[in-house]
Design a protein around this motif. Structure first.
Motif, short mmCIF file in Angstrom:
data_model
loop_
_atom_site.label_atom_id
_atom_site.label_comp_id
_atom_site.label_asym_id
_atom_site.label_seq_id
_atom_site.Cartn_x
_atom_site.Cartn_y
_atom_site.Cartn_z
N PRO A 78 15.14 -93.17 -29.60
CA PRO A 78 13.96 -93.65 -30.62
C PRO A 78 12.75 -92.21 -29.70
CG PRO A 78 15.17 -95.47 -31.00
CD PRO A 78 15.81 -94.82 -29.64
N GLN A 79 13.03 -91.84 -28.96
CA GLN A 79 11.64 -90.74 -27.87
C GLN A 79 11.43 -89.91 -29.00
OE1 GLN A 79 13.28 -89.82 -23.79
NE2 GLN A 79 11.66 -88.15 -24.05
N PHE A 80 12.56 -88.93 -29.96
CA PHE A 80 11.72 -88.13 -30.53
C PHE A 80 11.60 -88.28 -32.06
CE2 PHE A 80 15.52 -87.28 -27.68
CZ PHE A 80 15.75 -86.62 -27.08
N GLY A 81 10.26 -88.18 -32.60
CA GLY A 81 10.16 -87.74 -33.56
C GLY A 81 10.87 -87.51 -34.73
N LEU A 82 11.08 -86.76 -34.86
CA LEU A 82 12.56 -86.49 -35.49
C LEU A 82 13.39 -87.14 -35.83
CD1 LEU A 82 12.79 -83.49 -36.93
CD2 LEU A 82 14.51 -83.28 -35.01
N ILE A 83 13.96 -88.07 -35.36
CA ILE A 83 14.67 -89.19 -35.11
C ILE A 83 13.99 -89.94 -35.80
CG2 ILE A 83 16.07 -90.68 -34.37
CD1 ILE A 83 17.42 -89.20 -32.53
N ARG A 84 12.23 -90.68 -35.64
CA ARG A 84 11.70 -92.03 -36.08
C ARG A 84 10.94 -91.21 -37.30
NH1 ARG A 84 9.71 -91.58 -31.14
NH2 ARG A 84 8.06 -91.06 -31.84
N ASN A 85 11.41 -89.89 -37.94
CA ASN A 85 10.86 -90.16 -39.18
C ASN A 85 12.60 -89.51 -40.28
OD1 ASN A 85 8.20 -90.39 -37.97
ND2 ASN A 85 8.27 -88.35 -37.27
N SER A 86 13.27 -89.76 -39.18
CA SER A 86 14.48 -89.28 -39.96
C SER A 86 15.34 -89.92 -41.55
CB SER A 86 15.91 -88.54 -39.03
OG SER A 86 16.40 -89.69 -38.84
N ALA A 87 16.16 -90.15 -42.19
CA ALA A 87 17.16 -90.90 -43.11
C ALA A 87 17.86 -92.27 -42.27
CB ALA A 87 17.80 -90.03 -44.01
N PRO B 190 12.30 -92.66 -22.80
CA PRO B 190 13.59 -93.72 -21.84
C PRO B 190 14.75 -92.04 -21.95
CG PRO B 190 13.24 -94.09 -23.88
CD PRO B 190 11.81 -93.37 -23.85
N PHE B 191 14.55 -91.31 -23.08
CA PHE B 191 15.31 -90.25 -23.34
C PHE B 191 16.66 -89.54 -22.01
CE2 PHE B 191 18.00 -86.53 -24.19
CZ PHE B 191 19.35 -87.36 -25.11
N THR B 192 14.86 -89.53 -21.45
CA THR B 192 14.79 -88.44 -20.64
C THR B 192 15.60 -88.78 -19.50
OG1 THR B 192 12.67 -87.42 -21.62
CG2 THR B 192 12.78 -86.91 -19.52
#
Lengths: 246, 229
Positions: A78-87, B190-192
């Motif tokens: 969930p750190q990545f916005g790309l994943i939070r905004n994905s399907a 957290p990923f890092t």
């Protein structure tokens, strides 16, 4: 010593926890097996373009703790916005899905190594004989190669499934209420060991016995040709014990 | 990239490695005792060792760790309060290493037992026949060969143990995983940090495989390649 009223009160909760453990185990075992078969074939392949990526995958997974893998998926992605905004987001925010994904990726690597070992030890003569009889490549794979590899892998695969069952206990760290989580909650609320962790231990012990018995029956069925007593005449047949392992 | 948290994580690696090495030492002691008990003539010792390896291997490591950590705490305090010493806190490092040592001792029992059985009896008998003492036979004939047979299993157990140390973070030990979760919370990345410690674990695994592989080749020198496997 043991508070039986509390045990009776908590048994239904443990029962629910057992179901969660079983669901996690069965779901990850099935997807893990489906993914491990092609990965094992790639791992044992002569082509480096196939075997090296497969080895890279199993090496990374087997070289890192499952707990860290689970945390990377559940807390890390969930750190990545790309994943939070994905399907995929509704799935990836669900602890159950993340645990299933982590356990599947993990058991796939171990199972693939087991199967790859079984594939490598296939006697070349078996394949040559089948080809000489005129079987097609697909028939050889389905009727000669795979049954043999499966039989050689079975004892170790049984161990891996027991390990996977034990690994599901880590799901308790991502808020999933399975057997261990129930045990920890009972401990936190009542500060007693036998009625919390003791009861959880009994459930795991039971599951281990159940799984090992199941695999012993499978081995008896699939590895019958290795049991010296199986060839005895029916008149002198006696209750058979576990067959010899290959 | 790591917002200055790298030294803290690497210090956590030091703790993780200490836990792993101390646990390995404890496990080796339990493993040698277990193997000796399993091969002894006494049915009582064999039964105790058999129960030990069966029960330990039937339960998840994390559950055993929680039982030793919390159960040990309760038992210890029952004892100390009875003695009038007051409340004692169980050290997470001690609880973690004792549990991991106890758990992996069960796995090492099997490794050592197999290794001792793999040495042909004639070897020790021949040593006695040429006039060596019992101590000499053990030191010069049985032990060097047992090590050779035990190394593959020992390597496997070490790799599994190394990964199992991640669980000590759950009982509150300030190891590398715990440090990573602190850094994750502070930086919201957290990923890092979990990926970083994943890479570190992988590095330690790789170094271990190379080092123990070299050790295996060293103790297997003089043995035909086919037999050394």
């Amino acid at each position: 010593m043991i508070n039986w009223t509390l045990v009776r009160e908590m048994l239904p909760v443990f029962w629910d926890g057992l179901q969660m453990t079983l669901i996690l185990l069965i779901a990850s075992a099935i997807t893990g097996l489906l993914l491990a078969v092609p990965l094992a074939v790639a791992r044992a392949a002569r082509s480096r373009w196939l075997s090296w990526p497969a080895f890279g995958y199993t090496y990374v997974i087997r070289g890192t703790p499952l707990l860290v893998q689970l945390f990377i998926i559940y807390y890390g992605l969930p750190q990545f916005g790309l994943i939070r905004n994905s399907a995929l987001w509704p799935l990836l925010r669900d602890p159950w899905f993340c645990a299933w994904l982590a356990f599947t990726l993990n058991t796939t690597a171990y199972t693939a190594e087991i199967f790859a070992g079984a594939i490598r030890t296939t006697p070349p003569g078996e394949i040559e004989a089948a080809r000489a009889m005129g079987l097609t490549r697909a028939q050889v794979f389905r009727d000669v190669f795979w049954p043999g590899a499966w039989r050689r892998a079975l004892p170790q695969y049984g161990n891996e499934i027991v390990q996977l069952m034990h690994a599901t206990a880590l799901a308790s760290t991502v808020t999933i209420v399975e057997i261990l989580r129930v045990g920890r909650d009972v401990y936190t609320n009542y500060l007693v060991i036998p009625e919390s962790f003791g009861l959880a231990a009994l459930f795991y012990l039971g599951l281990t016995v159940l799984l090992t018995t199941m695999f012993r029956l499978l081995e008896r069925h699939f590895l019958r040709h290795l049991d010296p007593r199986a060839s005895a005449t029916p008149a002198q047949a006696e209750p058979r014990k576990a067959p010899l392992h290959a | 990239m790591f917002h200055g948290y790298l030294p803290m994580i690497l210090d956590g690696l030091r703790i993780t490695l200490s836990v792993a090495l101390v646990s390995l030492a404890v496990a080796s002691v339990f493993g040698l005792m277990g193997a000796t008990a399993k091969l002894s003539a006494s049915p009582v010792l064999r039964a105790v060792a058999g129960t030990y390896t069966t029960v330990i291997r039937a339960l998840p490591d994390l559950l055993l760790m929680l039982i030793v950590f919390y159960g040990g705490q309760i038992l210890l305090n029952r004892f100390t309060t009875a003695q009038g010493w007051g409340y004692v806190d169980v050290n997470a490092f001690a609880a973690g290493t004792i549990t991991l040592g106890f758990v992996f001792g069960a796995y090492l029992t099997e490794t050592f037992r197999g290794a001792i059985l793999a040495i042909p009896r004639g070897q020790a008998e021949a040593g006695h026949a040429i006039g060596l003492t019992r101590g000499q036979v053990l030191r010069d004939i049985v032990l060097p060969q047992m090590i050779r047979h035990a190394i593959p299993g020992f390597t496997n157990n070490w790799l599994v143990l190394l990964k199992a140390t991640a669980l000590v973070s759950i009982i509150g030990l300030d190891d590398m995983v715990h440090r990573a979760s602190l850094a994750s919370a502070a930086t919201r990345e957290p990923f890092t940090f979990y990926a970083l410690i994943g890479v570190i674990y992988l590095g330690v695994t790789t170094v271990s495989i190379l080092a123990l592989g070299a050790l295996n080749r060293r103790v297997s020198r003089g043995v035909r390649a086919e037999a050394a496997r």
